[in-house]
Design a protein around this motif. Structure first.
Motif, PDB file in Angstrom:
ATOM      1  N   ASN A 151     -29.960 -56.287   3.846  1.00 42.15           N
ATOM      2  CA  ASN A 151     -28.700 -55.611   4.164  1.00 42.15           C
ATOM      3  C   ASN A 151     -27.490 -56.287   3.516  1.00 42.15           C
ATOM      4  O   ASN A 151     -26.353 -55.880   3.777  1.00 42.15           O
ATOM      5  N   PHE A 152     -27.736 -57.347   2.713  1.00 38.75           N
ATOM      6  CA  PHE A 152     -26.637 -58.061   2.067  1.00 38.75           C
ATOM      7  C   PHE A 152     -26.387 -57.472   0.678  1.00 38.75           C
ATOM      8  O   PHE A 152     -27.345 -57.178  -0.057  1.00 38.75           O
ATOM      9  N   PRO A 153     -25.126 -57.324   0.255  1.00 41.03           N
ATOM     10  CA  PRO A 153     -24.839 -56.959  -1.136  1.00 41.03           C
ATOM     11  C   PRO A 153     -25.293 -58.060  -2.093  1.00 41.03           C
ATOM     12  O   PRO A 153     -25.521 -59.214  -1.693  1.00 41.03           O
ATOM     13  N   VAL A 154     -25.436 -57.705  -3.339  1.00 46.38           N
ATOM     14  CA  VAL A 154     -25.901 -58.664  -4.337  1.00 46.38           C
ATOM     15  C   VAL A 154     -24.954 -59.861  -4.415  1.00 46.38           C
ATOM     16  O   VAL A 154     -25.399 -61.005  -4.547  1.00 46.38           O
ATOM     17  N   GLY A 155     -23.666 -59.627  -4.300  1.00 43.08           N
ATOM     18  CA  GLY A 155     -22.705 -60.731  -4.334  1.00 43.08           C
ATOM     19  C   GLY A 155     -22.883 -61.697  -3.184  1.00 43.08           C
ATOM     20  O   GLY A 155     -22.760 -62.914  -3.346  1.00 43.08           O
ATOM     21  N   VAL A 156     -23.208 -61.169  -1.977  1.00 47.64           N
ATOM     22  CA  VAL A 156     -23.459 -62.042  -0.820  1.00 47.64           C
ATOM     23  C   VAL A 156     -24.756 -62.815  -1.019  1.00 47.64           C
ATOM     24  O   VAL A 156     -24.869 -63.992  -0.633  1.00 47.64           O
ATOM     25  N   LEU A 157     -25.781 -62.179  -1.620  1.00 45.76           N
ATOM     26  CA  LEU A 157     -27.027 -62.895  -1.911  1.00 45.76           C
ATOM     27  C   LEU A 157     -26.775 -64.036  -2.891  1.00 45.76           C
ATOM     28  O   LEU A 157     -27.395 -65.111  -2.781  1.00 45.76           O
ATOM     29  N   VAL A 158     -25.885 -63.800  -3.859  1.00 47.53           N
ATOM     30  CA  VAL A 158     -25.513 -64.878  -4.789  1.00 47.53           C
ATOM     31  C   VAL A 158     -24.863 -66.021  -4.013  1.00 47.53           C
ATOM     32  O   VAL A 158     -25.168 -67.201  -4.243  1.00 47.53           O
ATOM     33  N   TYR A 159     -23.976 -65.670  -3.097  1.00 48.66           N
ATOM     34  CA  TYR A 159     -23.314 -66.685  -2.268  1.00 48.66           C
ATOM     35  C   TYR A 159     -24.337 -67.486  -1.462  1.00 48.66           C
ATOM     36  O   TYR A 159     -24.323 -68.718  -1.470  1.00 48.66           O
ATOM     37  N   TRP A 160     -25.235 -66.779  -0.767  1.00 51.75           N
ATOM     38  CA  TRP A 160     -26.159 -67.467   0.136  1.00 51.75           C
ATOM     39  C   TRP A 160     -27.223 -68.259  -0.627  1.00 51.75           C
ATOM     40  O   TRP A 160     -27.620 -69.337  -0.190  1.00 51.75           O
ATOM     41  N   LEU A 161     -27.670 -67.734  -1.777  1.00 55.74           N
ATOM     42  CA  LEU A 161     -28.629 -68.485  -2.594  1.00 55.74           C
ATOM     43  C   LEU A 161     -27.985 -69.758  -3.131  1.00 55.74           C
ATOM     44  O   LEU A 161     -28.615 -70.821  -3.154  1.00 55.74           O
ATOM     45  N   THR A 162     -26.734 -69.668  -3.536  1.00 52.83           N
ATOM     46  CA  THR A 162     -26.031 -70.850  -4.045  1.00 52.83           C
ATOM     47  C   THR A 162     -25.858 -71.896  -2.959  1.00 52.83           C
ATOM     48  O   THR A 162     -26.079 -73.093  -3.204  1.00 52.83           O
TER      49      THR A 162
END
Length: 430
Positions: free
Chosen positions: A231-242
């Protein structure tokens, strides 16, 4: 998720402003409408936030270790007051107050990141719906909508429909492949971070319920990230992966350089420190001095790895000091003199044990010593009684051998008589 994100709308303006500032820098390098410019802006936001949270991370480490040391005491309180929950809670709070421990301190970094996480989600959701938010104006909004990360739009989600994804200029397959890979990487990094904490940086000599809880979280957190990640946008996934990668690297650094006492990581660290100190014959950094100082201060309370470290230094002639420094000790060497005595150089002289004597030697030596002492005190008095004066004693024994008792002259006592010098019998009265 949108409702929760709206609660942190007060911080969306600062978050959007930071992203725009980074975008202006990266846009000059990669182009303003590229996914690299917007993606690296989000990564830079994460790094900036995590740098600001380093003091909280240090506090989290101290709190976690304090909780680990308190687990035996907490278990005793739970067993003692298992039928009185109120008294159990009071004793727990008293224990926390006495030791200065706060159980919530271990959650501080996550709690501190939450507002920024939801604010970023709110910003990216506004980009996906075509709404300006914070300092992101219409021109920046159109630029962000054109940005793609490996073919997936910055604001696209795994659960989006094909029509919504096509409006962002991408295909559903590209979005789901990219988001699935990022969710797997995000969950794997979270699992590895928790696993290295449990396998390397936990005191193996203490078995407590806290360890069982940590093992459970090691499997629960990755599943939670996988469920919520769709349910996360790709930008949020980038944030959380980082942020997961940052946490993993930060954890590896702490485990290597400041491990938990009694853990496998401490054994490996002390082995490296012993080789380093032995090579240079001193502690070079402030961190090394702090570790050695803490080990010396423990005294008899040192664990197995710490005792092995001190013994290894002693074997090579090095001595750990109370201030954390290491000095070269003097090697002990035993030197034998010409008269047969031994002395120890470079340390305290060793006490020589007297040679064991036979029974006859002890008797003769005692008698001779007594006679000598008596002769020095009273030169004209003899221990043995004799009918003849001292000057009338013959110089040589008679041919038949003499049975006169003498001080220290007999090696063996005759049968039927007491050993040692005998008192002459007094004449019987007739």
């Amino acid at each position: 998720m949108d409702t929760i994100a709206s609660l942190f709308s007060f911080i969306t303006t600062p978050v959007s402003w930071v992203i725009v500032q980074f975008h202006s820098v990266y846009g000059k390098i990669f182009g303003p409408d590229t996914g690299w410019a917007w993606g690296l802006s989000i990564v830079s936001l994460v790094i900036l936030i995590r740098i600001c949270l380093i003091p909280l991370f240090v506090k989290q480490i101290k709190s976690t270790r304090a909780m680990q040391t308190l687990q035996p005491e907490m278990k005793k309180i739970q067993e003692r007051y298992k039928n009185d929950k109120q008294r159990q809670s009071e004793e727990m709070m008293k224990l926390y107050k006495e030791t200065g421990t706060n159980p919530l301190s271990s959650c501080l970094p996550i709690l501190a990141q939450s507002p920024f996480f939801f604010a970023l989600y709110h910003v990216l959701n506004g980009i996906a719906t075509g709404k300006t938010i914070g300092v992101i104006n219409q021109g920046l909004l159109e630029s962000a909508q054109k940005a793609h990360i490996f073919g997936a739009p910055l604001a696209a989600k795994f659960t989006d429909s094909a029509d919504k994804v096509s409006q962002l200029g991408a295909t559903l397959t590209d979005v789901r492949v990219v988001t699935a890979i990022m969710i797997v990487l995000m969950s794997s990094s979270q699992f590895y971070t928790q696993r290295q904490l449990m396998t390397k940086n936990v005191d193996t000599t203490v078995k407590t319920p806290f360890m069982q809880q940590q093992k459970m979280l090691m499997y629960v957190f990755p599943v939670m990230f996988a469920v919520f990640g769709i349910n996360f946008p790709v930008g949020v996934l980038v944030y959380w992966l980082t942020t997961n990668v940052w946490t993993m690297g930060q954890q590896m650094y702490v485990i290597r350089n400041n491990p938990t006492p009694g853990s496998k990581a401490q054994a490996a660290y002390l082995e490296r420190l012993q080789k380093h100190v032995t090579h240079h014959e001193k502690t070079r950094s402030r961190g090394e001095k702090a570790i050695v100082k803490a080990i010396v201060a423990k005294g008899r309370d040192r664990n197995e790895f710490e005792r092995k470290f001190i013994n290894s230094l002693t074997k090579v002639g090095l001595v750990a000091q109370a201030d954390g420094t290491v000095v070269k000790g003097q090697a002990e060497a035993t030197v034998e003199a010409e008269d047969g005595t031994t002395t120890t150089t470079g340390g305290a002289p060793k006490r020589q044990q007297p040679k064991r004597q036979s029974k006859s030697q002890r008797q003769s030596g005692t008698a001779a010593g007594g006679a000598k002492a008596a002769g020095e005190a009273e030169p004209k008095t003899s221990l043995t009684k004799s009918d003849e004066p001292q000057d009338a004693k013959p110089a040589a024994k008679p041919a038949g051998g003499g049975n006169k008792p003498g001080a220290g002259t007999r090696s063996k006592a005759q049968s039927g008589q007491r050993k040692g010098p005998q008192r002459p019998k007094s004449p019987s009265k007739k």
